[in-house]
Design a protein around this motif. Sequence first.
Motif, short mmCIF file in Angstrom:
data_model
loop_
_atom_site.label_atom_id
_atom_site.label_comp_id
_atom_site.label_asym_id
_atom_site.label_seq_id
_atom_site.Cartn_x
_atom_site.Cartn_y
_atom_site.Cartn_z
N UNK A 62 1.91 -27.54 -50.28
CA UNK A 62 2.95 -26.65 -50.32
C UNK A 62 2.51 -24.94 -49.90
N UNK A 63 1.23 -24.92 -50.57
CA UNK A 63 0.68 -23.68 -50.24
C UNK A 63 0.47 -23.54 -48.67
N UNK A 64 -0.31 -24.65 -48.05
CA UNK A 64 -0.45 -24.61 -46.80
C UNK A 64 0.82 -24.32 -45.89
N UNK A 65 1.93 -24.99 -46.20
CA UNK A 65 3.07 -24.72 -45.52
C UNK A 65 3.65 -23.43 -45.39
N UNK A 66 3.66 -22.96 -46.68
CA UNK A 66 4.05 -21.48 -46.96
C UNK A 66 3.24 -20.59 -46.15
N UNK A 67 1.70 -20.70 -45.98
CA UNK A 67 1.08 -20.00 -45.38
C UNK A 67 1.37 -19.99 -43.93
N UNK A 68 1.72 -21.46 -43.13
CA UNK A 68 2.16 -21.64 -41.90
C UNK A 68 3.37 -20.95 -41.51
N UNK A 69 4.12 -20.81 -42.58
CA UNK A 69 5.78 -20.50 -42.40
C UNK A 69 5.72 -19.21 -42.27
N UNK A 70 4.76 -18.26 -42.67
CA UNK A 70 4.69 -16.83 -42.38
C UNK A 70 4.48 -16.40 -41.24
N UNK A 71 4.04 -17.39 -40.33
CA UNK A 71 4.13 -17.01 -38.76
C UNK A 71 5.44 -17.38 -38.23
N UNK A 72 5.40 -17.62 -37.03
CA UNK A 72 6.50 -17.97 -35.99
C UNK A 72 6.70 -19.48 -36.35
N UNK A 73 5.61 -20.16 -36.66
CA UNK A 73 5.65 -21.75 -36.86
C UNK A 73 5.07 -22.16 -35.47
N UNK A 74 5.07 -21.59 -34.63
CA UNK A 74 4.18 -21.96 -33.46
C UNK A 74 3.02 -21.70 -33.35
N UNK A 75 1.91 -22.79 -33.56
CA UNK A 75 0.58 -22.23 -33.60
C UNK A 75 -0.17 -21.99 -32.25
N UNK A 76 0.57 -22.32 -31.16
CA UNK A 76 -0.18 -22.11 -29.72
C UNK A 76 -0.65 -20.86 -29.56
N UNK A 77 -1.47 -20.83 -28.62
CA UNK A 77 -1.82 -19.55 -28.10
C UNK A 77 -1.00 -18.67 -27.44
N UNK A 78 -0.17 -19.27 -26.86
CA UNK A 78 0.98 -18.57 -25.88
C UNK A 78 1.96 -17.66 -26.92
N UNK B 51 1.19 -16.24 -29.36
CA UNK B 51 0.22 -15.27 -29.93
C UNK B 51 0.27 -14.09 -29.05
N UNK B 52 0.27 -14.58 -27.61
CA UNK B 52 0.14 -13.39 -26.62
C UNK B 52 1.60 -12.81 -26.55
N UNK B 53 2.59 -13.72 -26.72
CA UNK B 53 4.11 -13.34 -26.78
C UNK B 53 4.05 -11.96 -27.92
N UNK B 54 3.44 -12.30 -28.92
CA UNK B 54 3.66 -11.38 -30.08
C UNK B 54 2.77 -9.99 -29.42
N UNK B 55 1.60 -10.17 -28.62
CA UNK B 55 0.88 -9.11 -28.35
C UNK B 55 1.61 -8.35 -27.33
N UNK B 56 2.26 -8.86 -26.54
CA UNK B 56 3.03 -8.39 -25.51
C UNK B 56 4.12 -7.61 -26.28
N UNK B 57 4.72 -8.11 -27.20
CA UNK B 57 5.95 -7.36 -27.94
C UNK B 57 5.51 -6.18 -28.67
N UNK B 58 4.28 -6.28 -29.10
CA UNK B 58 3.43 -5.08 -29.82
C UNK B 58 3.23 -4.08 -28.66
N UNK B 59 2.87 -4.34 -27.37
CA UNK B 59 2.88 -3.40 -26.47
C UNK B 59 4.12 -2.65 -26.04
N UNK B 60 5.18 -3.53 -26.02
CA UNK B 60 6.57 -2.97 -25.49
C UNK B 60 6.96 -1.82 -26.79
N UNK B 61 6.72 -2.16 -28.10
CA UNK B 61 6.97 -1.47 -28.85
C UNK B 61 6.40 0.11 -28.71
N UNK B 62 5.13 -0.13 -28.24
CA UNK B 62 4.31 1.39 -28.32
C UNK B 62 4.82 2.15 -27.11
#
Length: 161
Positions: A131-147, A149-160
């Motif tokens: 349950x602890x592992x699942x809850x830690x994984x649920x804190x992120x978007x649930x998708x563990x791929x690198x893509x 993560x790059x989407x999140x970086x791009x979103x952060x860049x758009x916000x700036x």
Amino acid sequence: MAHFLSDLFNSIFTPGPTPSIIIATNASFAGLQLVLLVLLFLTYSVHFAVLSFLCAGLWWAINWFVTELETANQKEKEANQIREARKVRDVTPVEDSGTETEGGGNQSKELPPAPRSEGLLRPNDLQAALRKRRSLGEASSGDLSTDSEWDKVEEMGDMDR
């Protein structure tokens, strides 16, 4: 001497280190060390010194292993005595005094406590860990791929911007 040889022959077929095997092993290594020492003085070859050192190391290792086996056998005997004492204690009926206790009554009907495992997870602990592992994984978007993560970086860049 004949009794020792027959005892030595019989001890070959019995498991564990027997006293006659230990005596024969130590006598053999002592004889080998003596021969290597004589050859060292006769030839002055360093090879015999190295062989003597290796022989001494093997001799020590065998004697160490024998003492470890004897220690383990002794501990196993003590553990068996403790198990037998617990069986006797658990089988003896507990007299009912007529009063209720927090323990829940007659102890002879209860199952003996499960042995504690120090390093292993019990099923309840395993589920909690998952349950602890699942809850830690649920804190992120649930998708563990690198893509993602790059989407999140791009979103952060758009916000700036």
